[in-house]
Motif scaffolding. Structure first.
Motif, PDB file in Angstrom:
ATOM      1  N   SER A 142       0.848  -1.187   0.000  1.00 14.54           N
ATOM      2  CA  SER A 142       0.000   0.000   0.000  1.00 14.54           C
ATOM      3  C   SER A 142       0.885   1.239   0.000  1.00 14.54           C
ATOM      4  CB  SER A 142      -0.928   0.023   1.222  1.00 14.54           C
ATOM      5  OG  SER A 142      -0.202   0.334   2.401  1.00 14.54           O
ATOM      6  N   GLY A 143       0.420   2.272  -0.673  1.00 13.79           N
ATOM      7  CA  GLY A 143       1.174   3.518  -0.703  1.00 13.79           C
ATOM      8  C   GLY A 143       1.744   3.787  -2.077  1.00 13.79           C
ATOM      9  N   PHE A 144       2.986   4.289  -2.114  1.00 15.74           N
ATOM     10  CA  PHE A 144       3.600   4.658  -3.387  1.00 15.74           C
ATOM     11  C   PHE A 144       3.612   3.492  -4.362  1.00 15.74           C
ATOM     12  CE2 PHE A 144       7.410   4.916  -6.094  1.00 15.74           C
ATOM     13  CZ  PHE A 144       7.087   6.067  -6.814  1.00 15.74           C
ATOM     14  N   VAL A 197       3.492   1.422   3.151  1.00 14.38           N
ATOM     15  CA  VAL A 197       3.435   0.431   4.224  1.00 14.38           C
ATOM     16  C   VAL A 197       3.225  -0.925   3.574  1.00 14.38           C
ATOM     17  CG1 VAL A 197       2.268  -0.354   6.312  1.00 14.38           C
ATOM     18  CG2 VAL A 197       2.428   2.108   5.829  1.00 14.38           C
ATOM     19  N   ALA A 198       4.149  -1.854   3.838  1.00 18.30           N
ATOM     20  CA  ALA A 198       4.080  -3.202   3.262  1.00 18.30           C
ATOM     21  C   ALA A 198       3.942  -4.210   4.392  1.00 18.30           C
ATOM     22  CB  ALA A 198       5.335  -3.499   2.450  1.00 18.30           C
ATOM     23  N   GLY A 267      -7.526   7.287  -0.506  1.00 17.14           N
ATOM     24  CA  GLY A 267      -7.076   7.208  -1.890  1.00 17.14           C
ATOM     25  C   GLY A 267      -6.017   6.159  -2.174  1.00 17.14           C
ATOM     26  N   ILE A 268      -5.891   5.162  -1.302  1.00 18.13           N
ATOM     27  CA  ILE A 268      -4.869   4.126  -1.466  1.00 18.13           C
ATOM     28  C   ILE A 268      -5.544   2.773  -1.663  1.00 18.13           C
ATOM     29  CG2 ILE A 268      -2.942   2.901  -0.394  1.00 18.13           C
ATOM     30  CD1 ILE A 268      -2.257   5.720  -1.162  1.00 18.13           C
ATOM     31  N   GLY A 278      -8.598  -3.918  -2.934  1.00 17.11           N
ATOM     32  CA  GLY A 278      -9.598  -2.884  -2.756  1.00 17.11           C
ATOM     33  C   GLY A 278      -9.010  -1.729  -1.974  1.00 17.11           C
ATOM     34  N   PRO A 279      -9.781  -0.673  -1.802  1.00 19.38           N
ATOM     35  CA  PRO A 279      -9.275   0.522  -1.123  1.00 19.38           C
ATOM     36  C   PRO A 279      -9.105   0.301   0.375  1.00 19.38           C
ATOM     37  CG  PRO A 279     -11.603   0.779  -1.629  1.00 19.38           C
ATOM     38  CD  PRO A 279     -11.171  -0.499  -2.291  1.00 19.38           C
TER      39      PRO A 279
END
Length: 296
Positions: A142-144, A197-198, A267-268, A278-279
């Motif tokens: 999640s994130g970049f 964040v992984a 928005g992630i 999913g979001p």
């Protein structure tokens, strides 16, 4: 264990390697005395229905031929059952197979290894992550990185991995850290600014990027890698180190261990094993010994 096993094939994996890999893998299994049935499916949904039916009918093992996407699909059929999973890894990433120490892009060797493991009952129980009713074997991203995936999936050109390289450049141009709310094992909510964040059950994603380099498939815990707020310049310096796992030494990177993780950010999209979940917000739990894998 019954000698009838199921080969679960993605013919398009690894730009067509899936179709070519099925035959040497099947030949190795048949040479060891197994009766092999092949499941294709018209699409992912149909293939999963067929795989679940094979498991329900008592197949001796479900052998996924493809990449991490196919492994992920197979997990939805076998997780929480006693049916062993085999992996013939011929996709682009193959991170779950790497984490398990299985052959990569050598279908005959993988077939022989799986056959030997099944005959000798050499089965390893490993942990899986679960978000709602969906299982994953490697990393929840999640994130970049997930924003790059979002953009790459929307692009019609170019094709292949270069598409995601271009998507990364575009995302870098608009880059800024994201406000996250993170909860570990029902503890206090941590409000932080983070680049990504992984949540790692396995150690790597994206074809060998060791984002959660210390993750252990058998410890009942996730490794949660948090890359804090940083500049584009710092991100460009740190990110290449992910291939060796040395990014974990950077002061902007923190690793937590937890059996349950809740992530919230606006928005992630969350991705697990490279597949969209999913979001956010999403809640993940690590389930010990959720799948039996035929391997070394």
């Amino acid at each position: 264990m019954t000698s009838e096993i199921t080969l679960f094939v993605n013919p398009t994996a690894g730009r067509g390697r899936g179709a070519h890999a099925a035959q040497p893998a099947a030949s190795a299994l048949r040479a060891a005395g197994f009766s092999v049935r092949t499941v294709l499916g018209e699409n992912a949904e149909d293939a999963l229905i067929r795989a679940r039916a094979a498991v329900a009918d008592g197949t001796g093992a479900l052998i996924a031929v493809g990449g991490d996407g196919m492994a992920n699909l197979a997990l939805q059929a076998v997780a929480g059952t006693r049916t062993p999973l085999g992996l013939v890894a011929v996709g682009t990433g193959n991170d779950f197979a790497r984490a398990l120490g299985l052959p990569v892009r050598d279908p005959a060797a993988a077939g022989r290894l799986i056959a030997g493991a099944l005959k000798e009952a050499r089965l390893r129980e490993v942990d899986l992550g679960r978000v709602g009713g969906t299982w994953f074997g490697t990393v929840l991203a999640s994130g970049f990185d997930s924003r790059v995936n979002d953009r790459g999936n929307r692009m019609r050109w170019p094709t292949g991995r270069f598409k995601y390289d271009l998507a990364m450049l575009v995302e870098l141009a608009a880059f800024k850290p994201f406000p996250y709310r993170i909860t570990l094992d029902d503890g206090d909510v941590r409000e932080i600014e983070a680049t990504l964040v992984a949540v790692g059950n396995g150690s790597s994603y994206g074809g060998g990027m060791k984002i959660c380099a210390g993750a252990d498939l058998g410890d009942g815990l996730f490794d949660v890698t948090v890359v804090g707020a940083c500049s584009r310049t710092t991100l460009l310096k740190v990110f290449p180190r992910v291939y060796k796992g040395t990014h974990l030494d950077h002061p902007q990177v923190t690793v937590y261990r937890a059996a349950k993780v809740e992530l919230a950010a606006e928005g992630i999209t969350g991705y697990a094993d490279g597949e969209p979940l999913g979001p956010l917000p999403l809640a993940a739990e690590c389930v010990s010994g959720a799948v039996r894998v035929a391997g070394p």
